[in-house]
Design a protein around this motif. Structure first.
Motif, PDB file in Angstrom:
ATOM      1  N   UNK A  63       0.832  -1.214   0.000  1.00 17.42           N
ATOM      2  CA  UNK A  63       0.000   0.000   0.000  1.00 17.42           C
ATOM      3  C   UNK A  63       0.863   1.259   0.000  1.00 17.42           C
ATOM      4  N   UNK A  64       1.902   1.239   0.802  1.00 18.94           N
ATOM      5  CA  UNK A  64       2.788   2.404   0.895  1.00 18.94           C
ATOM      6  C   UNK A  64       3.499   2.655  -0.423  1.00 18.94           C
ATOM      7  N   UNK A  65       4.021   1.592  -1.048  1.00 15.62           N
ATOM      8  CA  UNK A  65       4.725   1.736  -2.325  1.00 15.62           C
ATOM      9  C   UNK A  65       3.764   2.214  -3.415  1.00 15.62           C
ATOM     10  N   UNK A  66       2.563   1.670  -3.444  1.00 14.53           N
ATOM     11  CA  UNK A  66       1.574   2.090  -4.443  1.00 14.53           C
ATOM     12  C   UNK A  66       1.239   3.572  -4.288  1.00 14.53           C
ATOM     13  N   UNK A  67       1.055   4.003  -3.067  1.00 20.21           N
ATOM     14  CA  UNK A  67       0.713   5.414  -2.815  1.00 20.21           C
ATOM     15  C   UNK A  67       1.864   6.333  -3.218  1.00 20.21           C
ATOM     16  N   UNK A  68       3.080   5.968  -2.833  1.00 24.83           N
ATOM     17  CA  UNK A  68       4.235   6.809  -3.156  1.00 24.83           C
ATOM     18  C   UNK A  68       4.484   6.860  -4.654  1.00 24.83           C
ATOM     19  N   UNK A  69       4.355   5.716  -5.319  1.00 22.15           N
ATOM     20  CA  UNK A  69       4.555   5.681  -6.770  1.00 22.15           C
ATOM     21  C   UNK A  69       3.510   6.540  -7.478  1.00 22.15           C
ATOM     22  N   UNK A  70       2.280   6.522  -6.974  1.00 18.92           N
ATOM     23  CA  UNK A  70       1.215   7.327  -7.573  1.00 18.92           C
ATOM     24  C   UNK A  70       1.566   8.809  -7.525  1.00 18.92           C
ATOM     25  N   UNK A  71       2.018   9.284  -6.385  1.00 19.31           N
ATOM     26  CA  UNK A  71       2.324  10.706  -6.264  1.00 19.31           C
ATOM     27  C   UNK A  71       3.586  11.101  -7.030  1.00 19.31           C
ATOM     28  N   UNK A  72       4.531  10.194  -7.142  1.00 20.72           N
ATOM     29  CA  UNK A  72       5.754  10.513  -7.891  1.00 20.72           C
ATOM     30  C   UNK A  72       5.521  10.515  -9.393  1.00 20.72           C
ATOM     31  N   UNK A  73       4.559   9.696  -9.873  1.00 24.70           N
ATOM     32  CA  UNK A  73       4.393   9.551 -11.325  1.00 24.70           C
ATOM     33  C   UNK A  73       3.062  10.040 -11.872  1.00 24.70           C
ATOM     34  N   UNK A  74       2.095  10.410 -11.012  1.00 26.60           N
ATOM     35  CA  UNK A  74       0.784  10.779 -11.567  1.00 26.60           C
ATOM     36  C   UNK A  74       0.031  11.774 -10.684  1.00 26.60           C
ATOM     37  N   UNK A  75       0.657  12.835 -10.301  1.00 31.08           N
ATOM     38  CA  UNK A  75      -0.001  13.826  -9.452  1.00 31.08           C
ATOM     39  C   UNK A  75      -0.691  14.909 -10.280  1.00 31.08           C
ATOM     40  N   UNK A  76      -0.101  15.272 -11.427  1.00 32.44           N
ATOM     41  CA  UNK A  76      -0.590  16.406 -12.220  1.00 32.44           C
ATOM     42  C   UNK A  76      -1.057  15.939 -13.600  1.00 32.44           C
ATOM     43  N   UNK A  77      -1.817  16.817 -14.248  1.00 34.98           N
ATOM     44  CA  UNK A  77      -2.277  16.561 -15.608  1.00 34.98           C
ATOM     45  C   UNK A  77      -2.210  17.858 -16.404  1.00 34.98           C
ATOM     46  N   UNK A  78      -1.457  17.830 -17.517  1.00 31.49           N
ATOM     47  CA  UNK A  78      -1.327  18.999 -18.391  1.00 31.49           C
ATOM     48  C   UNK A  78      -1.505  18.541 -19.831  1.00 31.49           C
ATOM     49  N   UNK A  79      -2.522  19.072 -20.487  1.00 26.78           N
ATOM     50  CA  UNK A  79      -2.803  18.722 -21.894  1.00 26.78           C
ATOM     51  C   UNK A  79      -2.949  17.214 -22.078  1.00 26.78           C
ATOM     52  N   UNK A 102       8.651  16.906 -12.224  1.00 30.67           N
ATOM     53  CA  UNK A 102       8.854  18.267 -11.713  1.00 30.67           C
ATOM     54  C   UNK A 102      10.257  18.413 -11.135  1.00 30.67           C
ATOM     55  N   UNK A 103      10.672  17.435 -10.337  1.00 29.07           N
ATOM     56  CA  UNK A 103      12.018  17.474  -9.746  1.00 29.07           C
ATOM     57  C   UNK A 103      13.080  17.381 -10.830  1.00 29.07           C
ATOM     58  N   UNK A 104      12.801  16.561 -11.853  1.00 28.84           N
ATOM     59  CA  UNK A 104      13.758  16.406 -12.945  1.00 28.84           C
ATOM     60  C   UNK A 104      14.010  17.682 -13.732  1.00 28.84           C
ATOM     61  N   UNK A 105      13.102  18.628 -13.652  1.00 29.44           N
ATOM     62  CA  UNK A 105      13.266  19.897 -14.374  1.00 29.44           C
ATOM     63  C   UNK A 105      14.241  20.849 -13.694  1.00 29.44           C
ATOM     64  N   UNK A 106      14.628  20.560 -12.461  1.00 25.97           N
ATOM     65  CA  UNK A 106      15.589  21.419 -11.769  1.00 25.97           C
ATOM     66  C   UNK A 106      16.933  21.340 -12.485  1.00 25.97           C
ATOM     67  N   UNK A 107      17.476  22.457 -12.953  1.00 23.67           N
ATOM     68  CA  UNK A 107      18.732  22.427 -13.713  1.00 23.67           C
ATOM     69  C   UNK A 107      19.885  21.831 -12.906  1.00 23.67           C
ATOM     70  N   UNK A 108      20.673  21.017 -13.578  1.00 22.35           N
ATOM     71  CA  UNK A 108      21.891  20.486 -12.960  1.00 22.35           C
ATOM     72  C   UNK A 108      21.705  19.217 -12.170  1.00 22.35           C
TER      73      UNK A 108
END
Length: 219
Positions: free
Chosen positions: A58-74, A83-89
């Motif tokens: 349950x914990x892994x499923x919840x964490x994976x959901x928020x890391x990979x599917x929190x937002x929706x754009x287009x 989002x974290x990956x967009x931080x330069x460097x």
């Protein structure tokens, strides 16, 4: 993997894994109600698992959901990993480290075999490597969803563990002999892992209990 049985399990897990170009949400599933409407509900935990393994899943499923599917754009669904990956460097490196600490390290508490852990690590490496590609890297990371994939690998492996435990339990109750796992297969699959023994202390697996009893009898 030491036998044909475990190789078949690994092949099945990886085949399903590769076929899913866009893996499903590990936390929710869609279903059709009586009126033909598509609805969403939380996934059920596979039967036959210990309370410990169920909590880990349950914990892994919840964490994976928020890391990979929190937002929706287009129409593109993505999570904090992108989002974290967009931080330069340091963004892509930080994403991989976070995925390991938040998802994979938690999953390893379920006493997974090393070949499955290596597969999960490979998913993180693929995601992290692609993320360094300028421009399209973060888009591919958002589509690949390494955390979703790892959560699904964990769920399918625990599902098989639960099935083997229930087979053994049913056979013992009915007085019938279910097909027995080899010692090496049982050590990797660990049916009943995390169950409490008669003293209330956590037990690693039904196999471990059997070995302990055997040693006591010999002494």
């Amino acid at each position: 993997m030491s036998s044909s049985y475990m190789q078949n399990i690994g092949t099945k897990l990886f085949a399903n894994h590769i076929q899913q170009y866009t893996p499903q949400d590990p936390m929710y599933e869609t279903y059709t109600d009586e009126r033909g409407r598509q609805k969403r509900r939380k996934r059920e935990i596979p039967p036959g698992l210990s309370e410990r393994d169920a909590k880990i899943l349950k914990s892994v499923q919840r964490r994976a959901h928020y890391l990979d599917r929190t937002f929706s754009v287009c129409g593109l669904r993505f999570g904090w990993a992108v989002v974290i990956g967009l931080i330069p460097g340091i963004g892509d490196f930080a994403d991989v480290v976070l995925a390991y600490l938040v998802v994979l390290r938690k999953a390893r508490q379920a006493e997974l075999p090393e070949w499955l852990v290596r597969r999960m690590l490979l998913n993180l490496i693929i995601s992290g490597t692609v993320g360094f590609v300028p421009g399209v890297g973060d888009v591919v990371v958002g589509m690949y969803k390494a955390n979703f994939r790892n959560a699904q690998l964990l769920e399918e492996f625990l599902r098989i563990r639960g099935e083997e435990f229930l087979k053994a339990q049913t056979g013992a109750q009915n007085g019938t002999r279910a097909p027995k796992l080899s010692e090496k297969d049982a050590e990797q699959l660990k049916p009943g892992a995390g169950m409490e023994d008669g003293t209330g202390h956590p037990s690693t697996s039904s196999t471990s209990r059997a070995k302990t009893g055997k040693k006591k009898a010999e002494n």
